[in-house]
Design an enzyme around this catalytic site. Sequence first.
Site, short mmCIF file in Angstrom:
data_model
loop_
_atom_site.label_atom_id
_atom_site.label_comp_id
_atom_site.label_asym_id
_atom_site.label_seq_id
_atom_site.Cartn_x
_atom_site.Cartn_y
_atom_site.Cartn_z
N ASP A 156 0.85 -1.19 0.00
CA ASP A 156 0.00 0.00 0.00
C ASP A 156 0.88 1.24 0.00
O ASP A 156 1.39 1.66 1.04
CB ASP A 156 -0.91 0.01 1.22
CG ASP A 156 -1.96 -1.08 1.17
OD1 ASP A 156 -2.48 -1.33 0.08
OD2 ASP A 156 -2.24 -1.69 2.21
N GLU B 88 -2.76 5.17 1.13
CA GLU B 88 -4.15 5.07 1.56
C GLU B 88 -4.42 6.34 2.34
O GLU B 88 -3.79 6.60 3.37
CB GLU B 88 -4.36 3.83 2.43
CG GLU B 88 -4.22 2.54 1.64
CD GLU B 88 -4.79 1.37 2.40
OE1 GLU B 88 -5.88 0.90 2.04
OE2 GLU B 88 -4.15 0.94 3.38
N HIS C 13 2.42 -5.23 3.31
CA HIS C 13 1.79 -6.41 3.91
C HIS C 13 2.44 -7.66 3.33
O HIS C 13 2.49 -7.81 2.09
CB HIS C 13 0.29 -6.48 3.58
CG HIS C 13 -0.52 -5.36 4.12
ND1 HIS C 13 -1.32 -5.48 5.24
CD2 HIS C 13 -0.71 -4.10 3.67
CE1 HIS C 13 -1.96 -4.34 5.45
NE2 HIS C 13 -1.61 -3.48 4.51
#
Length: 459
Positions: A236, A239, A250
């Site tokens: 990511d 965000e 992740h």
Amino acid sequence: MFRTAALYFFTLLAVARGQQAGTLTTETHPSLSVQQCTGSGSCTSLSRSIVLDSNWRWLHDVDGYTNCYTGNTWDATLCPDDVTCAQNCALDGADYEGTYGISASGNQLSLQFVTQSSQKNVGSRVYLMEDETTYQMFKLKNQEFTFDVDMSQLPCGLNGALYFVQMDADGGVSRFPTNKAGAKFGTGYCDTQCPQDINIDRLRTSVQANVEGWEPSASDSNAGTGTYGTCCVEMDVWEANSMAAAVTPHSCTVTEQTRCSGTDCGEGDDRYDGICDKDGCDFNSFRMGDQSFLGPGLTVDTTQKITVVTQFVTSDNTTTGALSEIRRVYVQNGQVIQNSKVNIPGMDAYDSITDDFCNAQKEAFGDTNSFEQMGGLQSIGDAFNTGMVLVMSVWDDHAVNMLWLDSDYPTDVAATNPGVARGNCSTSSGAPDDVESASASATVVFSNIKFGDIGSTFS
């Protein structure tokens, strides 16, 4: 990242992942220009396009106009079981701007939150294409990725996201030959939340629907979850809304898009027993102790366009070395702004993501360190070796109202505890019914995407 496995956006007549390719609406991918840069500072424009994720598309019977999925319910005749449903149903082309509020021009992509045409659509998710049938694959070790973003119109509870996931370049066609739609129709999504809202699920040897065990959502009349989820590594990059932003790798124990069921999906009490790390190792400046860094009128001013630079540094400064650090730089109004520094008791003044930072953060916040357990930065580096797909989306959160990004979360713990305060939004903000009504016109704009050698994409 604390979003649940299901991303609850479904609002069309029928939205699902399909095996067959429909022909009722011509699929025309909106063009989007990006740039690839070298160490000399020279950048070359690439003509690319974007494709809408298959989960938003009309899913109908192969020979006609009958919906295979309406609201959050499957047609019992067309879809009595998983295999039959995938054989009977076809995805179709999309009206990007009219139905979904997606528009692209030059190097700029605009995603509107709610679009009202013959049906109401909420949110969207698109992928960057290399050509008509293949996703653009990014291998970013010892590289940087830069883009401009205007999120000034995104209030609490919304998320304008730009990230990478380890999808198949062809959307799964080569591994699963019964998938006739492929990347052209946006198939193959996966992430570390192992989403179980994906209606047509690719198994190891075939394509099946996610009919059996399907449970309609209690909070969303257009959503539900099935028995199976789809998992892969996720990076990511961004965000964010106007009140908060996070960069979060992740990890996973799997190395390609993989079906999960049961414990492997990591649902509920099994969150830390699945095959992917759902929490990730996030750097949110507010959460990491600098509450004056990013927001309206702050050092990084979210009322204006922001240039976001993310550098993927390796241990030996080569594209073959081990990923060792993820650095963040901002540029705004001609000024280069270095990332904020950690100001948390018991932690050093980190300003980037390393395995040491992640381990220290998990200890300081008392969080389960599933990121390290599932491979840490090595997992992200291995995924970039294979290549990852660029995703851009806008969404709201039916699980916890996006509080994990922009408010105090969890809500039953004092906000003074380290790691709980993530942004200035109220804990009563972000309810989907509220944001879909009050902020229907909210839009995120991504533009000026560049990637290449470290130091080559900004000045």
